[in-house]
Scaffold this motif. Structure first.
Motif, PDB file in Angstrom:
ATOM      1  N   ASP A  49       0.815  -1.218   0.000  1.00 56.58           N
ATOM      2  CA  ASP A  49       0.000   0.000   0.000  1.00 56.58           C
ATOM      3  C   ASP A  49       0.848   1.267   0.000  1.00 56.58           C
ATOM      4  N   HIS A  50       2.014   1.210   0.635  1.00 56.41           N
ATOM      5  CA  HIS A  50       2.857   2.397   0.746  1.00 56.41           C
ATOM      6  C   HIS A  50       4.146   2.251  -0.076  1.00 56.41           C
ATOM      7  N   THR A  51       4.043   1.541  -1.189  1.00 55.60           N
ATOM      8  CA  THR A  51       5.203   1.333  -2.051  1.00 55.60           C
ATOM      9  C   THR A  51       4.844   1.678  -3.492  1.00 55.60           C
ATOM     10  N   VAL A  52       5.676   2.475  -4.118  1.00 54.65           N
ATOM     11  CA  VAL A  52       5.528   2.824  -5.529  1.00 54.65           C
ATOM     12  C   VAL A  52       6.572   2.037  -6.315  1.00 54.65           C
ATOM     13  N   PHE A  53       6.169   1.489  -7.458  1.00 56.54           N
ATOM     14  CA  PHE A  53       7.046   0.648  -8.269  1.00 56.54           C
ATOM     15  C   PHE A  53       7.368   1.349  -9.590  1.00 56.54           C
ATOM     16  N   SER A  54       8.650   1.296  -9.959  1.00 62.34           N
ATOM     17  CA  SER A  54       9.047   1.921 -11.214  1.00 62.34           C
ATOM     18  C   SER A  54      10.306   1.238 -11.749  1.00 62.34           C
ATOM     19  N   TYR A  55      10.888   1.798 -12.808  1.00 61.26           N
ATOM     20  CA  TYR A  55      12.056   1.181 -13.440  1.00 61.26           C
ATOM     21  C   TYR A  55      12.964   2.266 -14.013  1.00 61.26           C
ATOM     22  N   ILE A  56      14.195   1.855 -14.290  1.00 61.95           N
ATOM     23  CA  ILE A  56      15.147   2.743 -14.957  1.00 61.95           C
ATOM     24  C   ILE A  56      15.010   2.520 -16.464  1.00 61.95           C
ATOM     25  N   PRO A  57      14.610   3.529 -17.227  1.00 61.23           N
ATOM     26  CA  PRO A  57      14.464   3.346 -18.674  1.00 61.23           C
ATOM     27  C   PRO A  57      15.838   3.272 -19.348  1.00 61.23           C
ATOM     28  N   ASN A  58      15.940   2.601 -20.504  1.00 61.66           N
ATOM     29  CA  ASN A  58      14.819   2.044 -21.228  1.00 61.66           C
ATOM     30  C   ASN A  58      14.810   0.509 -21.202  1.00 61.66           C
ATOM     31  N   THR A  59      15.970  -0.124 -21.100  1.00 64.36           N
ATOM     32  CA  THR A  59      16.051  -1.569 -21.303  1.00 64.36           C
ATOM     33  C   THR A  59      15.504  -2.384 -20.143  1.00 64.36           C
ATOM     34  N   ALA A  60      15.232  -1.777 -18.997  1.00 61.78           N
ATOM     35  CA  ALA A  60      14.649  -2.518 -17.867  1.00 61.78           C
ATOM     36  C   ALA A  60      13.129  -2.577 -17.938  1.00 61.78           C
ATOM     37  N   GLU A  61      12.541  -1.955 -18.945  1.00 64.69           N
ATOM     38  CA  GLU A  61      11.085  -1.824 -18.994  1.00 64.69           C
ATOM     39  C   GLU A  61      10.376  -3.173 -19.056  1.00 64.69           C
ATOM     40  N   VAL A  62      10.872  -4.091 -19.881  1.00 61.95           N
ATOM     41  CA  VAL A  62      10.190  -5.373 -20.036  1.00 61.95           C
ATOM     42  C   VAL A  62      10.295  -6.202 -18.755  1.00 61.95           C
ATOM     43  N   ALA A  63      11.453  -6.195 -18.108  1.00 61.40           N
ATOM     44  CA  ALA A  63      11.593  -6.885 -16.820  1.00 61.40           C
ATOM     45  C   ALA A  63      10.620  -6.301 -15.800  1.00 61.40           C
ATOM     46  N   TYR A  64      10.401  -5.007 -15.879  1.00 57.72           N
ATOM     47  CA  TYR A  64       9.447  -4.339 -14.988  1.00 57.72           C
ATOM     48  C   TYR A  64       8.031  -4.862 -15.210  1.00 57.72           C
ATOM     49  N   TYR A  65       7.645  -5.054 -16.472  1.00 54.35           N
ATOM     50  CA  TYR A  65       6.323  -5.622 -16.754  1.00 54.35           C
ATOM     51  C   TYR A  65       6.207  -7.031 -16.159  1.00 54.35           C
ATOM     52  N   GLY A  66       7.301  -7.779 -16.217  1.00 56.05           N
ATOM     53  CA  GLY A  66       7.299  -9.103 -15.612  1.00 56.05           C
ATOM     54  C   GLY A  66       7.119  -9.041 -14.111  1.00 56.05           C
ATOM     55  N   MET A  67       7.778  -8.068 -13.464  1.00 53.23           N
ATOM     56  CA  MET A  67       7.607  -7.885 -12.030  1.00 53.23           C
ATOM     57  C   MET A  67       6.153  -7.547 -11.701  1.00 53.23           C
ATOM     58  N   LEU A  68       5.530  -6.688 -12.519  1.00 51.66           N
ATOM     59  CA  LEU A  68       4.129  -6.331 -12.297  1.00 51.66           C
ATOM     60  C   LEU A  68       3.234  -7.567 -12.428  1.00 51.66           C
ATOM     61  N   SER A  69       3.543  -8.447 -13.358  1.00 50.19           N
ATOM     62  CA  SER A  69       2.776  -9.686 -13.490  1.00 50.19           C
ATOM     63  C   SER A  69       2.882 -10.529 -12.231  1.00 50.19           C
ATOM     64  N   GLY A  70       4.086 -10.574 -11.655  1.00 51.49           N
ATOM     65  CA  GLY A  70       4.282 -11.308 -10.415  1.00 51.49           C
ATOM     66  C   GLY A  70       3.465 -10.725  -9.276  1.00 51.49           C
TER      67      GLY A  70
END
Length: 266
Positions: A49-70
């Motif tokens: 609830d008190h955590t924001v999720f993000s990524y360092i662009p640009n090549t980490a973006e797809v791994a980030y989508y995978g983390m969101l799926s998890g």
């Protein structure tokens, strides 16, 4: 002429260099990111609830989508459990409250130009990192929210330190960085432009020390085995020398790395 011993594709190429539009590369990078879910939950003490999720662009973006799926799977399981444990038929308000849990996904870091800072030389790299990245203000509640940031690799650590310094301005209470690759500990003799392992931050420092150097509250990497296993569908072996220091062929230790990069006219 020596007989070919087999194919050993570059594992770092699949993590970083390869085009993300390739079907296999895209799925592999998503799987790498999904593996970060449980370590992240532990790092933030399961306080989504008190955590924001993000990524360092640009090549980490797809791994980030995978983390969101998890995290989507994790939250769905949590919602099912909460509803199943109720001793009554839930009201509409109760269902809204339970089903309203979600991952707070924001684009905190911005990369203004399409440049890869780790292949830039020395002082130019430091200057570039200071001007390439910017942060989104107002997406984090200062002194309340934590920030989880995903990146695909840390090579020298100079860019990471610059970006984390910028991210601190967004106001997060804690910054937790997770990397969708293993620590980069050794030079590459076969194509990736790493001049010396002495310049690799993971070659000289532990994970805890790197976290302090780049300015994050916690840091974590994937294992080499997890990276190589995910790419098994590629149908060939993999070189993970930059992560392990062990190469698919014998590498002379007394010959400068640039001997493997001689131009044809030489």
């Amino acid at each position: 002429i020596m007989e070919q011993k087999g194919d050993s594709a570059c594992s770092f190429e699949r993590i970083y260099f390869s085009r993300g539009s390739d079907k296999d590369i895209y799925q592999e990078r998503k799987q790498l990111g999904e593996q970060l879910t449980q370590p992240i939950l532990k790092a933030v003490d399961y306080d989504v609830d008190h955590t924001v999720f993000s990524y360092i662009p640009n090549t980490a973006e797809v791994a980030y989508y995978g983390m969101l799926s998890g995290f989507k799977k994790y939250l769905n399981e949590s919602k099912i459990e909460q509803i199943a444990n109720l001793d009554h038929i839930p009201s509409k308000e109760e269902l809204y409250d339970i089903l309203g849990d979600f991952v707070r996904s924001e684009k905190i870091a911005w990369k203004d130009i399409k440049l890869r800072t780790f292949i830039t030389e020395g002082n130019s790299r430091n200057d570039l990192a200071s001007h390439v990245y910017d942060v989104t203000y107002g997406s984090i509640e200062p002194n309340v929210d934590n920030l989880v940031i995903i990146d695909d690799s840390i090579v020298r650590g100079t860019t990471s330190a610059k970006v984390v310094k910028l991210l601190r301005h967004a106001g997060a209470t804690e910054i937790h960085m997770r990397i969708s690759s293993p620590p980069f500990i050794s030079e590459c003799f076969f194509g990736t432009d790493i001049d010396s392992k002495e310049n690799l931050i993971a070659n000289k420092h532990s994970v805890e020390e790197i976290a302090k150097i780049i300015g994050v509250d916690s840091l974590g990497f994937l294992s080499t085995d997890s990276v190589v296993k995910i790419a098994e569908n590629a149908g060939c072996g993999f070189c993970s020398g930059c992560f392990t220091g062990k190469y698919p062929i014998d590498v002379p230790k007394d010959i400068p790395k640039d001997k493997f990069e001689m131009k044809f006219e030489e």
